[in-house]
Design a protein around this motif. Structure first.
Motif, PDB file in Angstrom:
ATOM      1  N   MET A  63     -29.181  11.265  28.337  1.00 44.91           N
ATOM      2  CA  MET A  63     -28.150  11.171  27.329  1.00 44.91           C
ATOM      3  C   MET A  63     -28.226   9.863  26.536  1.00 44.91           C
ATOM      4  O   MET A  63     -28.381   8.791  27.094  1.00 44.91           O
ATOM      5  N   ILE A  91     -28.837  14.741  23.852  1.00 42.47           N
ATOM      6  CA  ILE A  91     -29.871  14.729  24.893  1.00 42.47           C
ATOM      7  C   ILE A  91     -31.195  15.056  24.205  1.00 42.47           C
ATOM      8  O   ILE A  91     -31.408  16.197  23.780  1.00 42.47           O
ATOM      9  N   THR A 174     -22.548  17.530  32.705  1.00 43.91           N
ATOM     10  CA  THR A 174     -23.025  16.797  31.530  1.00 43.91           C
ATOM     11  C   THR A 174     -21.848  16.393  30.655  1.00 43.91           C
ATOM     12  O   THR A 174     -21.746  15.249  30.209  1.00 43.91           O
TER      13      THR A 174
END
Length: 186
Positions: A63, A91, A174
């Motif tokens: 990230m 990402i 995430t």
């Protein structure tokens, strides 16, 4: 365009009961026209022009976050400012975007007549289109003068909007990591 806009501001002054020939207002129509053109200069830019080829090969697949990007925009409903900050993450999948380009993309869309919901989406979609990232996340938090100066006059309200694409939408972990890193999740 500036002369036409200036004349419209002169007419607005008259319509609100002011005298545009008053000493303090003599140059106001020209100044207001120049300010409005500056505040809306995002219309003069394209995504390709802003990015300007600043994509770089990278093996990084973790990230990338740029947070606290200040933004200034005008509400398309009342032409009053909204002011806040954007947090942008993506990402990478083989390419990274030049750091300043993320802020420039935020500015390009913020410097148009706008609503925050659409601004958030436009930034996310543009980062996705440019980077072909595995995921993109954008959170914007802003204060709106149209809520503070008129209408309900709520001084401490902050509007938050988010758009999650790809991995940020599909993976709770995430998304949670992103929100933690920008300080929006406990």
């Amino acid at each position: 365009m500036n002369d036409q806009l200036s004349e419209h501001y002169r007419e607005i002054l008259i319509a609100v009961g002011e005298n545009p020939e008053r000493e303090g207002l003599l140059d106001t129509p020209k100044r207001a026209a120049k300010a409005m053109q500056y505040l809306c200069h995002g219309y003069d830019k394209s995504l390709e022009e802003v990015v300007n080829g600043a994509l770089f090969a990278s093996d990084n697949d973790e990230m990338v976050i740029v947070k606290d990007i200040e933004l200034y925009s005008l509400c398309e409903h009342h032409l009053l400012p909204f002011i806040g900050k954007a947090h942008v993450a993506y990402i990478p999948t083989g390419k990274v975007l030049g750091l300043s380009k993320i802020a420039r993309i935020v500015d390009m869309y913020a410097r148009r007549l706008q609503i925050q919901e659409n601004l958030t989406r436009q930034i996310a979609d543009s980062i996705q289109a440019v980077t072909q990232a595995a995921g993109v996340a954008v959170v914007i938090e802003a204060q709106h003068m149209c809520m503070m100066m008129r209408g309900v006059e709520k001084q401490n309200s902050i509007m938050n909007t988010s758009v999650m694409l790809g991995a940020f939408r599909e993976s709770y972990n995430t998304r949670h990591e992103f929100l933690q890193l920008i300080g929006r999740s406990k």
